[in-house]
Design a protein around this motif. Structure first.
Motif, short mmCIF file in Angstrom:
data_model
loop_
_atom_site.label_atom_id
_atom_site.label_comp_id
_atom_site.label_asym_id
_atom_site.label_seq_id
_atom_site.Cartn_x
_atom_site.Cartn_y
_atom_site.Cartn_z
N ARG A 117 3.83 -45.69 87.03
CA ARG A 117 2.27 -45.38 88.01
C ARG A 117 1.78 -46.76 87.34
O ARG A 117 1.60 -46.68 86.94
N ASP A 119 -0.91 -47.09 87.50
CA ASP A 119 -2.75 -46.46 86.95
C ASP A 119 -3.77 -47.78 85.79
O ASP A 119 -3.41 -48.09 85.26
N GLY A 124 -2.99 -41.63 76.51
CA GLY A 124 -1.84 -41.27 76.95
C GLY A 124 -2.02 -41.11 78.19
O GLY A 124 -1.71 -40.49 78.81
N ARG A 125 -2.11 -42.50 78.89
CA ARG A 125 -2.12 -42.55 80.29
C ARG A 125 -1.53 -44.47 80.85
O ARG A 125 -1.85 -45.51 80.08
N TYR A 126 -0.18 -44.37 80.86
CA TYR A 126 0.60 -45.68 80.86
C TYR A 126 0.77 -45.84 81.69
O TYR A 126 1.50 -45.11 82.86
N PHE A 129 5.98 -44.63 81.28
CA PHE A 129 5.78 -43.05 80.45
C PHE A 129 7.28 -42.07 80.87
O PHE A 129 7.85 -42.71 81.69
N GLN A 131 9.21 -38.67 81.12
CA GLN A 131 8.52 -36.93 81.50
C GLN A 131 10.71 -36.54 81.05
O GLN A 131 11.34 -36.56 81.25
N ARG A 262 -3.04 -28.09 91.91
CA ARG A 262 -1.73 -29.30 92.10
C ARG A 262 -1.83 -30.52 93.68
O ARG A 262 -0.37 -30.60 94.07
N ALA A 285 -3.62 -32.75 79.82
CA ALA A 285 -2.44 -32.47 80.25
C ALA A 285 -1.27 -32.68 79.71
O ALA A 285 -0.94 -33.73 79.88
N LEU A 286 -0.39 -31.55 79.05
CA LEU A 286 0.93 -31.49 78.53
C LEU A 286 2.06 -31.91 79.37
O LEU A 286 3.19 -32.23 79.41
N GLY A 287 1.97 -31.19 80.42
CA GLY A 287 2.78 -31.19 81.80
C GLY A 287 2.31 -29.69 82.23
O GLY A 287 1.27 -29.54 82.67
N GLY A 288 3.15 -30.19 83.71
CA GLY A 288 2.53 -29.32 85.02
C GLY A 288 3.70 -29.14 85.75
O GLY A 288 4.81 -29.90 85.75
N GLY A 310 7.51 -31.08 84.99
CA GLY A 310 7.24 -32.24 84.42
C GLY A 310 7.01 -31.62 82.69
O GLY A 310 5.48 -31.60 83.38
N GLY A 312 5.18 -34.21 79.99
CA GLY A 312 4.49 -36.58 79.10
C GLY A 312 5.22 -36.21 78.00
O GLY A 312 4.83 -35.79 77.19
N ARG A 315 3.18 -37.58 75.14
CA ARG A 315 1.29 -36.37 75.29
C ARG A 315 2.00 -36.06 74.09
O ARG A 315 0.93 -35.43 73.13
P1 AMP Z 1 2.00 -34.57 86.81
O1 AMP Z 1 3.40 -34.94 88.00
O2 AMP Z 1 1.04 -35.88 86.63
O3 AMP Z 1 1.26 -33.63 86.74
O4 AMP Z 1 2.33 -35.50 85.55
C1 AMP Z 1 3.16 -34.36 84.74
C2 AMP Z 1 3.05 -34.58 83.12
O5 AMP Z 1 3.37 -35.62 83.25
C3 AMP Z 1 1.72 -34.56 82.87
O6 AMP Z 1 1.09 -33.61 82.34
C4 AMP Z 1 1.48 -36.15 81.79
O7 AMP Z 1 1.72 -34.86 80.72
C5 AMP Z 1 2.02 -36.79 82.19
N1 AMP Z 1 1.98 -37.78 82.59
C6 AMP Z 1 2.03 -38.05 83.92
N2 AMP Z 1 1.35 -39.23 84.67
C7 AMP Z 1 1.26 -40.05 83.15
C8 AMP Z 1 0.37 -40.95 82.72
N3 AMP Z 1 0.28 -42.22 83.50
N4 AMP Z 1 1.00 -41.57 81.04
C9 AMP Z 1 1.44 -40.26 80.59
N5 AMP Z 1 2.31 -39.26 80.93
C10 AMP Z 1 1.86 -38.97 81.79
#
Ligand code: AMP
Length: 434
Positions: A117, A119, A124-126, A129, A131, A262, A285-288, A310, A312, A315
């Protein structure tokens, strides 16, 4: 020359960190397979349309963060690709492309790998990353929703995160969500002047997305917004009640979170996210995951329900490091290093190493022309248990075996070497365990 470095928002996983990730990936795959999931891999890039349709154009992930790939020379101008920002869209694309609806249902697939991404990088935001993802396609739930959430909780427990909470919500379906979105839009329209710029535009495209806003100015408006829970139709309410009953059946106590949406319009009913207490910020969030009963159809298939999550792994690794519970990551150590006194006997060193590896021992030959003493120092620095020394005795079919841990040395017949070392190493390890 400017220093060459890994791109911003990415990092090298050096062997120690890589070992942690490999453990997480192994745990994920083993656990998912025990739950009946089969591994799948999809390309790391897809036609952008897969994500524009499969994730949604009005989402942050596509609108702002999609890592678009420039077509190479000679490629058609019309080809537009993007690196995968998440796995679901690609897996659902594969489900449709390969006619998986004729497979035994539901189809349960798991994938662990890098996502991309574009981003703004921060803790914690790369930009790249990892999944751990699972998808169940072809079961309308709600029992399977609970099983999916339970799998995620089992994963957290298996890797050593025992205090993870799951937040759940129902975001309704095509029957009840439109009326809710109406009510939500009316609420935000009444406060239009207070909406930050991007949220104003989103209000027209996808009011639900406003509930996902990370903007601090939005938080009071979100807190005062009508909740979907008050607007669920009977079927969605029954589905949600069913989910909660099944979660209770597997001893999971979720926290109900009515603002968890979401954001995507074709997501339906069950939505959930995983957090640790005290780390409940929106970037933590660790995941969702959630149910996406409209997605298969949206990507060109027959209407087919689906749900997935998914997690992460970056994280998860950070959380483990924070609580000092990172799986012990022993650096790779050879059991044996084959060294030689004669700088010209590298063929023999290579042969012996090949033979020892064939017998299952972790072995690396020192193929350098360094002095024997340096080679032995090198073997000790690597943490090897034994050094096999090729010297004059080779003529009579013998080598010296130095036990670098015990500091002892003895002569061994080459024909017996692999068996001898394997036995000695096993005995030593047995001693360690006992
Ligand atoms: P999401 O689909 O955005 O809900 O992402 C699911 C999980 O992936 C999140 O809860 C994070 O643990 C991880 N995640 C999402 N974006 C990133 C990011 N840019 N860097 C690291 N982990 C991420």
């Amino acid at each position: 020359m400017p220093k060459l470095q890994a791109p911003r928002g990415t990092r090298d996983q050096l062997p120690t960190e890589r070992a942690v990730f490999l453990r997480l990936e192994d745990t994920a795959r083993d656990l998912a397979m025990r739950y009946g999931f089969q591994p799948i891999e999809t390309p790391m890039f897809e036609g952008s349309a897969v994500y524009e349709r499969g994730v949604g154009k009005a989402t942050d992930v596509v609108e702002k963060e999609l890592f678009r790939v420039q077509a190479g020379r000679g490629e058609s101008e019309r080809e537009r690709w993007a690196l995968r920002p998440e796995p679901t869209a690609g897996i659902v694309r594969a489900f449709v492309q390969h006619g998986m609806r004729t497979w035994p249902q539901p189809v349960k697939l798991t994938l662990t790998g890098p996502m991309f991404r574009y981003d703004r990088p921060q803790a914690g935001r790369y930009r790249q990353f990892w999944q751990f993802d699972v998808e169940v396609i072809g079961d309308p739930g709600p029992a399977i929703d609970a099983e999916t959430i339970e799998l995620a909780m089992a994963f957290f427990g298996a890797v050593g995160l025992t205090d993870v909470r799951v937040l759940v919500n129902s975001i309704g379906d095509a029957a009840c969500r439109p009326a809710y979105i109406e009510a939500l839009a009316a609420h935000f329209r009444a406060h239009q002047d207070e909406l930050p710029e991007p949220e104003q535009a989103r209000l027209e495209i996808s009011p639900l997305r406003l509930l996902d806003s990370k903007d601090q100015r939005m938080q009071p408006l979100i807190a005062a917004a009508p909740t979907i829970t008050e607007h669920l139709c009977d079927d969605c309410q029954a589905h949600f009640d069913g989910l909660l009953a099944h979660l209770e059946g597997v001893s999971i106590e979720p926290r109900l979170e009515p603002t968890l949406v979401r954001g995507l319009d074709y997501y339906t009913r069950t939505a959930f996210e995983f957090y640790r207490p005290g780390a409940e910020g929106q970037q933590q969030a660790l995941g969702g995951g959630g149910r996406y009963d409209g997605l298969v159809e949206l990507l060109g298939g027959q209407p087919t329900p689906g749900i997935g999550f998914g997690i992460g792994l970056d994280r998860v690794a950070l959380a483990l490091a924070e609580q000092d519970a990172a799986p012990a990551a022993e650096p790779w150590k050879p059991t044996v290093v084959v060294v030689g006194a004669d700088p010209d006997d590298t063929v023999v060193r290579l042969q012996l190493a090949t033979e020892l590896r064939g017998a299952g021992l972790a072995c690396r030959p020192d193929l350098s022309a360094r002095r024997l003493g340096k080679q032995l120092d090198g073997a000790a620095r690597l943490g090897a248990h034994f050094a096999v020394i090729c010297g004059d005795e080779l003529g009579a079919g013998n080598v010296q075996v130095k036990d670098l841990m015990a500091g002892t040395q003895r002569q061994v017949d080459v024909t017996d070497l692999a068996r001898d070392l394997a036995r000695a190493h096993a005995q030593h390890r047995h001693g360690e365990d006992g």
